[in-house]
Write a protein that holds these residues in place. Structure first.
Motif, short mmCIF file in Angstrom:
data_model
loop_
_atom_site.label_atom_id
_atom_site.label_comp_id
_atom_site.label_asym_id
_atom_site.label_seq_id
_atom_site.Cartn_x
_atom_site.Cartn_y
_atom_site.Cartn_z
N VAL A 78 0.83 -1.27 0.12
CA VAL A 78 -0.12 0.04 0.28
C VAL A 78 0.91 1.16 -0.11
O VAL A 78 1.59 1.39 1.06
N ARG A 79 1.20 2.41 -1.02
CA ARG A 79 1.82 3.55 -0.77
C ARG A 79 0.66 4.65 -0.75
O ARG A 79 1.60 5.42 0.28
N ASP A 80 -0.40 4.60 -1.15
CA ASP A 80 -1.49 5.97 -0.21
C ASP A 80 -3.02 5.93 -0.35
O ASP A 80 -3.07 4.68 -0.95
N ILE A 81 -2.84 5.89 1.36
CA ILE A 81 -4.48 5.35 1.39
C ILE A 81 -5.45 7.20 1.82
O ILE A 81 -4.69 8.19 1.91
N GLU A 82 -5.92 7.03 1.15
CA GLU A 82 -6.49 8.59 1.33
C GLU A 82 -8.05 8.23 1.69
O GLU A 82 -8.97 7.08 1.38
N SER A 83 -8.99 8.89 2.60
CA SER A 83 -10.11 8.96 3.26
C SER A 83 -11.04 10.42 3.02
O SER A 83 -11.04 11.48 3.27
N GLN A 84 -12.65 9.98 2.81
CA GLN A 84 -13.14 10.95 2.28
C GLN A 84 -14.63 10.16 3.77
O GLN A 84 -14.97 9.43 3.94
N THR A 85 -14.75 11.44 4.75
CA THR A 85 -16.42 11.20 5.57
C THR A 85 -17.44 12.01 5.19
O THR A 85 -16.64 13.13 5.41
N LEU A 86 -18.41 11.49 4.74
CA LEU A 86 -19.18 13.20 4.68
C LEU A 86 -20.27 12.88 5.05
O LEU A 86 -21.14 11.30 5.58
N GLN A 87 -21.49 13.57 5.64
CA GLN A 87 -22.63 13.79 6.11
C GLN A 87 -23.36 13.58 4.95
O GLN A 87 -23.74 14.00 4.22
N GLY A 88 -24.38 12.42 5.79
CA GLY A 88 -25.91 12.00 4.87
C GLY A 88 -25.55 11.68 3.25
O GLY A 88 -26.03 11.95 2.37
N SER A 89 -24.34 11.07 2.52
CA SER A 89 -24.50 10.51 1.61
C SER A 89 -23.96 9.00 1.71
O SER A 89 -23.39 8.58 2.55
N VAL A 90 -24.81 8.53 0.87
CA VAL A 90 -25.25 7.55 0.70
C VAL A 90 -24.91 6.40 -0.85
O VAL A 90 -25.81 6.83 -1.18
#
Length: 90
Positions: A78-90
């Motif tokens: 694994v070279r890179d880990i990106e995350s996004q945490t969004l409210q209300g998206s399903v």
């Protein structure tokens, strides 16, 4: 019947053909890959967590952070880990 008569008449060519099949089959077995799971080069893996009872900040603190840690420690290459945490998206 013609093939049988030809095989009986010219035996040496069928012996050579049988030896060629045996040799090529043996070389195919030796050069065949031994790994059960093939090498798969997937550039992106997407994981979607959905929980209606948590806010985006709580989701990041409780689930996203631990998922990143586990993936970083247990998955090779694994070279890179990106995350996004969004409210209300399903």
């Amino acid at each position: 019947m013609g093939l049988v008569r030809y095989a009986l008449k010219i035996r040496n060519s069928f012996f050579v053909l049988a030896l060629a099949i045996l040799f090529l089959g043996g070389s195919a077995i030796v050069s065949m890959p031994k790994d059960v799971f093939p090498v798969v080069d997937i550039p992106v893996v997407t994981i979607i967590w959905s929980h209606s009872g948590l806010s985006a900040k709580e989701m990041e603190q409780r689930i996203t952070t631990y998922t990143e840690i586990v993936l970083g420690n247990n998955v090779k290459g694994v070279r890179d880990i990106e995350s996004q945490t969004l409210q209300g998206s399903v």
